[in-house]
Enzyme design. Sequence first.
Site, mmCIF file in Angstrom:
data_model
loop_
_atom_site.group_PDB
_atom_site.id
_atom_site.type_symbol
_atom_site.label_atom_id
_atom_site.label_comp_id
_atom_site.label_asym_id
_atom_site.label_seq_id
_atom_site.Cartn_x
_atom_site.Cartn_y
_atom_site.Cartn_z
ATOM 1 C CD GLU A 1 -2.963 -0.961 2.320
ATOM 2 O OE1 GLU A 1 -3.885 -0.149 2.209
ATOM 3 O OE2 GLU A 1 -2.797 -1.664 3.322
ATOM 4 C CB SER B 1 -5.376 -1.031 -0.852
ATOM 5 O OG SER B 1 -4.992 0.127 -0.165
ATOM 6 C CE1 TYR C 1 -7.055 3.627 -3.075
ATOM 7 C CE2 TYR C 1 -6.798 1.255 -3.307
ATOM 8 C CZ TYR C 1 -6.872 2.378 -2.517
ATOM 9 O OH TYR C 1 -6.768 2.262 -1.160
ATOM 10 N NE ARG D 1 -13.388 2.216 4.741
ATOM 11 C CZ ARG D 1 -12.217 1.934 4.159
ATOM 12 N NH1 ARG D 1 -11.331 2.881 3.935
ATOM 13 N NH2 ARG D 1 -11.923 0.691 3.814
ATOM 14 C CG ASP E 1 -14.944 -0.991 5.260
ATOM 15 O OD1 ASP E 1 -15.198 0.189 5.579
ATOM 16 O OD2 ASP E 1 -13.886 -1.328 4.685
ATOM 17 C CD GLU F 1 -11.143 -4.353 5.249
ATOM 18 O OE1 GLU F 1 -10.534 -5.429 5.159
ATOM 19 O OE2 GLU F 1 -10.877 -3.372 4.552
ATOM 20 C CG ASN G 1 -10.101 -0.244 6.708
ATOM 21 O OD1 ASN G 1 -9.256 -0.833 6.055
ATOM 22 N ND2 ASN G 1 -11.396 -0.505 6.601
ATOM 23 N N GLY H 1 -7.822 5.469 4.085
ATOM 24 C CA GLY H 1 -7.388 6.447 3.093
ATOM 25 C C GLY H 1 -7.739 7.849 3.543
#
Length: 312
Positions: free
Chosen positions: A15, A153, A223, A261, A263, A275, A277, A281
């Site tokens: 990443e 990612s 991305y 974050r 999810d 998951e 995070n 990002g």
Amino acid sequence: MRTRVAVVGGGQNCEHDVSLASAAAVAAALDPAAYDVVPLTIGRDGIWRDRGLRPIGLSGAAQVLRGCDVVFPVVHGPRGEDGALAALCELAGLPYVGSGVRPGALAMDKWATKLVVQAIGIATAPGLLVTGTTAAHLLWSHPVVVKPVAAGSSLGVSLVSSPEALRPALDAALALDERVLVEDVVVGREIDVAVLRCADGTLVAAPALEIVVDGLFDHGAKYGGHADFRVPARLDESEAKALEDAAVAAYDALGCSGVARIDFFLTGSGPVLIEVNTVPGMTEHSQVPRMFAAAGLSYPELLDELVRGAHR
């Protein structure tokens, strides 16, 4: 007097480029009237570099860090998000933004995350933990998602819909991690919730964001501009409350700080956690800043809140 903030990006993992983009965005958006930004980069080779990308090594970086008031780590993935940089800051007695060592390590490990959140009643996808040894004996019986345990990612993630696709998917995931999750496919809307511990200690959940994509939300979709981020997500009151409650509970159970974050898949039976995070990002157009912008908190204001809430 301005606060001197070391913004650390890069890292020795897959990443690296994503982290560089996040770190550059953070450094550019911190209010220059309030902050003196000191960029530091960890190369793919593990060598620390200064503002001019000159190699200075860990000892040189330590000298720079000691001259700063706060460290803002924006290194996604292993040797960064997994608690490694938090540990460095803890040992050096440096205030830093984000989660500590234990929550970083737990959240980075998707299997450990499953065990923690299941213990507090949050649903996760049924799955198996697979290693290089046990992978050879795994037989395909139904569609599954294969993913590395500790990579981000969406790298190394595959949807396996046929027996012949299982081995290549396992090989791709095992190339990034020695442990792999093989999970049942969950059918539902993909919804992200961002949770922030403010400088005054209060927890705030931003409006949820829905990811709409044709197929698997993998690295290319994430991305390559193929995903449609909808914020705030269209949710009824009960759905929004269930997601927010689950996100805050997961954040709290893991012991997170700063912003994280969380999810989910939103299914007919409720939220299913994917998951957590702890270093998501952080460009202005990433999911977390978009969610807080929808709540009226601008990107520079979010960064300011994070710096003011740093571990002391």
